[in-house]
Design a protein around this motif. Sequence first.
Motif, short mmCIF file in Angstrom:
data_model
loop_
_atom_site.label_atom_id
_atom_site.label_comp_id
_atom_site.label_asym_id
_atom_site.label_seq_id
_atom_site.Cartn_x
_atom_site.Cartn_y
_atom_site.Cartn_z
N ILE A 70 0.84 -1.20 0.00
CA ILE A 70 0.00 0.00 0.00
C ILE A 70 0.88 1.25 0.00
CG2 ILE A 70 -1.69 1.33 1.32
CD1 ILE A 70 -2.86 -1.31 2.29
N ILE A 71 1.96 1.21 0.77
CA ILE A 71 2.88 2.35 0.83
C ILE A 71 3.53 2.58 -0.53
CG2 ILE A 71 5.05 3.16 1.81
CD1 ILE A 71 4.23 1.80 4.44
N ILE A 72 3.88 1.49 -1.22
CA ILE A 72 4.46 1.61 -2.56
C ILE A 72 3.45 2.23 -3.52
CG2 ILE A 72 5.27 0.30 -4.56
CD1 ILE A 72 6.54 -1.68 -2.58
N ASN A 73 2.20 1.75 -3.49
CA ASN A 73 1.17 2.33 -4.35
C ASN A 73 0.99 3.81 -4.06
OD1 ASN A 73 0.73 -0.23 -5.41
ND2 ASN A 73 -1.12 -0.61 -4.20
N LEU A 74 0.99 4.15 -2.78
CA LEU A 74 0.81 5.54 -2.37
C LEU A 74 1.93 6.42 -2.92
CD1 LEU A 74 -1.03 7.31 -0.50
CD2 LEU A 74 0.65 6.92 1.30
N GLU A 75 3.16 5.92 -2.83
CA GLU A 75 4.29 6.71 -3.29
C GLU A 75 4.26 6.90 -4.81
OE1 GLU A 75 9.19 6.64 -3.38
OE2 GLU A 75 8.11 5.76 -1.68
N TRP A 76 3.88 5.84 -5.53
CA TRP A 76 3.85 5.97 -6.99
C TRP A 76 2.72 6.87 -7.46
CZ3 TRP A 76 6.90 4.22 -11.09
CH2 TRP A 76 8.06 3.58 -10.69
N GLN A 77 1.59 6.88 -6.75
CA GLN A 77 0.55 7.84 -7.11
C GLN A 77 1.00 9.25 -6.78
OE1 GLN A 77 -4.16 8.83 -6.25
NE2 GLN A 77 -3.52 6.71 -6.13
N HIS A 78 1.70 9.41 -5.67
CA HIS A 78 2.21 10.73 -5.31
C HIS A 78 3.25 11.21 -6.32
CE1 HIS A 78 4.64 13.64 -2.82
NE2 HIS A 78 3.42 14.12 -2.69
N ARG A 79 4.07 10.30 -6.81
CA ARG A 79 5.05 10.64 -7.85
C ARG A 79 4.34 11.16 -9.10
NH1 ARG A 79 7.48 7.76 -12.18
NH2 ARG A 79 9.67 8.34 -12.57
N TYR A 80 3.27 10.48 -9.50
CA TYR A 80 2.48 10.89 -10.65
C TYR A 80 1.89 12.29 -10.42
CZ TYR A 80 -1.50 10.88 -13.94
OH TYR A 80 -2.41 11.20 -14.92
N LEU A 81 1.28 12.50 -9.26
CA LEU A 81 0.68 13.80 -8.95
C LEU A 81 1.74 14.91 -8.95
CD1 LEU A 81 -1.59 12.65 -6.00
CD2 LEU A 81 -2.40 13.38 -8.25
N THR A 82 2.91 14.60 -8.43
CA THR A 82 3.98 15.58 -8.35
C THR A 82 4.44 16.00 -9.74
OG1 THR A 82 4.71 14.66 -6.23
CG2 THR A 82 6.28 16.03 -7.41
N TRP A 83 4.56 15.02 -10.65
CA TRP A 83 4.95 15.35 -12.02
C TRP A 83 3.89 16.22 -12.69
CZ3 TRP A 83 8.88 15.40 -15.30
CH2 TRP A 83 8.59 15.59 -16.66
N ARG A 84 2.63 15.79 -12.59
CA ARG A 84 1.56 16.51 -13.27
C ARG A 84 1.40 17.93 -12.71
NH1 ARG A 84 -2.51 13.70 -15.88
NH2 ARG A 84 -3.11 15.80 -16.54
#
Length: 314
Positions: free
Chosen positions: A219-233
């Motif tokens: 879950i933490i990995i999923n959270l970080e990868w979604q946050h990475r996506y949001l940060t880029w966008r």
Amino acid sequence: MASFSCTSSTSAFRKCTRVHSMVRPGESFSFKKFIHFALEETNKYTDLKPSILQENFNWLTAVDGKAQLQMHAFESPKIRLLRSLSIEGSDGLQVLDFAVFPRPEFDLPIFCANFFSTATTNIVVLDLNPLHDVISQKDYKEKYYKHLIPLGLEYAELLPWGGKITPESLKFFSPIVIWTKFSPCQDKHHALYSAFKEYLTSWLKLMERASGETEIPQIIINLEWQHRYLTWRAEKDPGHQVLRRLIGETLAKEIIRSFLFNGVDDMGNKRFLDYFPEYKCDDGTVNQKRSMIGKSFESRPWDARGEFINNTLR
């Protein structure tokens, strides 16, 4: 936070789904029917409820007094945020930024529809953006995209590749991405609407079958990868220029960070340069260039099996 709303959150879904009835046959093309379909279709698969964001973000008039911005936000047991921003302005300007973000317990792709339309051109990105890297993580690509490759190929014929793109952006796209440009045309608009419906329905079927992750590390990995996506966008999305022109820097920044890419400020502690250190300037600030590499991939970089053709992208 400033409030952009004059409509109660409890009536937001009902009012938004009525919007299609206002589009008459023979009228100019409108993205309103896309939103209408999305909300009606999503409610067939899950119980959408207005997000708390709906209380603060609803509609806004641009500084020119002509363009209107409408925002809608919902959530459900598996959806962290379903949100849309639509803009209708003068000279045929229309924008639709529609996305569905899964809750971190699910490694589902992120549904993404970014459409920009004027009287002379249409610029389109439609995709199930992968939460994880589909180029290096073959198992993730097999899990979510293998059965969708024929769908992607069908619409790649109807809506051809739109030309060179930044390699950094490509990292967030899937093998079935539609990236295209075209002059206003009824056939193309019909194809785009059809693609939007089929892509969203495909995502909803994936959501319906998805089982929530129970292991905290995943879950933490999923959270970080979604946050990475949001940060880029939130930092590099090209559509932000339109917002800044219409409503000014301050309001544009609030809509970008608090609404369009909600979670960028509270789903993780990493900042843009932590994820993308290649953008760091000598003085420690973020390089404002959209790409550190330039543009490439003049033609579609996936083959008919969904395999990435250029293996130099990392």
